[in-house]
Scaffold this active site. Structure first.
Site, PDB file in Angstrom:
ATOM      1  N   ASP A 266      48.808  -1.847   3.587  1.00 20.25           N
ATOM      2  CA  ASP A 266      49.179  -1.424   2.217  1.00 20.25           C
ATOM      3  C   ASP A 266      48.579  -2.615   1.299  1.00 20.25           C
ATOM      4  OD1 ASP A 266      51.397  -3.716   2.957  1.00 20.25           O
ATOM      5  OD2 ASP A 266      51.628  -3.296   0.947  1.00 20.25           O
ATOM      6  N   CYS A 314      31.176  10.471  -4.963  1.00 15.72           N
ATOM      7  CA  CYS A 314      32.779  10.604  -4.652  1.00 15.72           C
ATOM      8  C   CYS A 314      32.885  12.175  -5.422  1.00 15.72           C
ATOM      9  CB  CYS A 314      33.244   9.611  -5.817  1.00 15.72           C
ATOM     10  SG  CYS A 314      35.206   9.785  -5.443  1.00 15.72           S
ATOM     11  N   CYS A 316      35.812  13.186  -5.885  1.00 12.01           N
ATOM     12  CA  CYS A 316      37.379  13.281  -6.333  1.00 12.01           C
ATOM     13  C   CYS A 316      37.253  14.040  -7.691  1.00 12.01           C
ATOM     14  CB  CYS A 316      38.113  11.924  -6.424  1.00 12.01           C
ATOM     15  SG  CYS A 316      37.591  11.134  -7.851  1.00 12.01           S
ATOM     16  N   HIS A 345      41.096   7.664  -8.939  1.00  9.79           N
ATOM     17  CA  HIS A 345      39.753   7.518  -8.223  1.00  9.79           C
ATOM     18  C   HIS A 345      39.780   6.410  -7.052  1.00  9.79           C
ATOM     19  CE1 HIS A 345      35.628   6.685  -7.117  1.00  9.79           C
ATOM     20  NE2 HIS A 345      35.911   5.446  -7.248  1.00  9.79           N
TER      21      HIS A 345
END
Ligand SMILES: [Zn+2]
Length: 363
Positions: A266, A314, A316, A345
């Protein structure tokens, strides 16, 4: 909790693993990156967007949620999942690190830690038992135990003392738990001292936890020192249980951790950088497994009339529909949408990065 390893791969630094972690709110494919939602909200994102960009599990912080809105409110709402409308797994950090880093006044005894709230100055007392009760009231799939975090740089003796106190707290936490549907992870401490890390890992394994975290790294040491310590600690942990490297890191750090046998990560980095107008994008690099990355400062004038996507590689939603020029404009004007597009993103980039590492292990 069930954890099944699907593949293991020897690397020059250790054994990388791909697995499936089954929790009450769903299955997670590991290695996995967990977006950070400290206050039961991944900043600038809504739960359906997190799902869309591939997040499988998010992190909340028990310390912050204890201060605001309080465990009673969350419990009355039906637990963390209902409260924030996120139906997939959640891990809560205990707040040991936050008590250390945020509280104005802090006094640690063998019993627990007294501190003053950074929000309103009110007085609180955390013990290993009270933190377990707090997490059982909040209801995440995985809770972290309370540990004693010390200021750095620290002497060997101070590090040993904090580690041994953390182990004693770990034993109390394990004894106090009562929810069979919630997993609890122990946290291996011991700074950059291998013998202390080993003593801690052995003691925690003896107590017995559902998974094991490596704490106290990414706190000012070099990347090489961190990688080396991770590589030394992972073989000390039971191979059949999940391993979590706390608070780490850059895409490069994640890859280094995966190569050394870490399953979970994380970090606030992708979301925090987004709010500071930085896009994390693909870069030419042949040395890494998942590829290369670079940080792009969207405030720079060079983007003013650049109508290409943030990241041409990418797929996305943001890169399919918006240009660098538009995100630059939003960033210059401090529009909320700029932070939202960059957060979306950056988190997508992290998820894709982890999937590439996972596929590499599986192949
Ligand atoms: Zn993108």
């Amino acid at each position: 909790m069930k954890f099944q390893l699907q593949a293991q791969k020897e690397t020059p630094f250790g054994i990388a693993r791909a697995g499936v972690l089954e929790l009450p709110h769903g299955k997670i494919e590991t290695p996995v990156f967990m977006p950070v939602g400290t206050l039961a909200s991944v900043k600038a994102m809504l739960p359906h967007e997190l799902e869309e960009l591939g997040a499988q599990i998010i992190l909340n912080n028990a310390f912050h949620l204890h201060l605001r809105p309080g465990a009673e409110t969350v419990k009355s709402a039906g637990g963390l999942h209902k409260f924030q409308n996120w139906n997939k797994p959640i891990l809560t950090d205990s707040g040991g690190f936050q008590v250390f880093s945020l509280a104005k006044i802090r006094k640690v005894t063998d019993e627990g830690v007294h501190f003053q709230s950074p929000v309103d100055g009110s007085k609180h007392f955390f013990t290993p038992e009270s933190v377990i009760e707090l997490e059982e009231a909040l209801g995440p799939d995985i809770g972290m135990i309370l540990d004693d975090v010390i200021a750095l740089p620290a002497t060997f003796d101070a590090t040993a003392k904090a580690m041994r106190r953390s182990v004693a707290w770990a034993a109390r936490a394990a004894k106090h738990r009562s929810r069979a549907d919630q997993s609890i992870f122990g946290i291996v401490q011991g700074g950059l001292h291998e013998e202390l890390r080993r003593e801690c890992a052995d003691a925690l394994v003896q107590i017995g936890f559902d998974g094991y975290a490596i704490g106290g790294l990414a706190v000012g040491e070099t990347s090489d020192q961190m990688d080396e310590m991770v590589g030394r600690v992972t073989p000390m942990l039971p191979p059949e249980q999940p391993r979590y490297l706390m608070g780490v890191g850059t895409p490069r750090d994640l890859e280094a951790g995966v190569l050394r046998g870490v399953d979970m990560f994380d970090c606030v980095l992708p979301t925090r950088l987004a709010r500071h107008n930085v896009a994390i994008i693909s870069a030419e690099e042949t040395s890494g497994i998942a590829g290369g990355f670079q940080n792009l400062n969207m405030l720079k004038a060079v983007h003013k009339n650049d109508f290409s996507p943030l990241d041409s590689r990418c797929s996305c939603f943001v890169c399919q529909n918006y240009s660098r020029a538009y995100v630059h404009h939003l960033s210059k004007c401090s529009e909320i949408a700029g932070a939202r597009l960059l957060t979306y993103h950056n988190l997508w980039f992290y998820q894709k990065w982890m999937r590439r590492l996972r596929e590499w292990i599986l192949q």
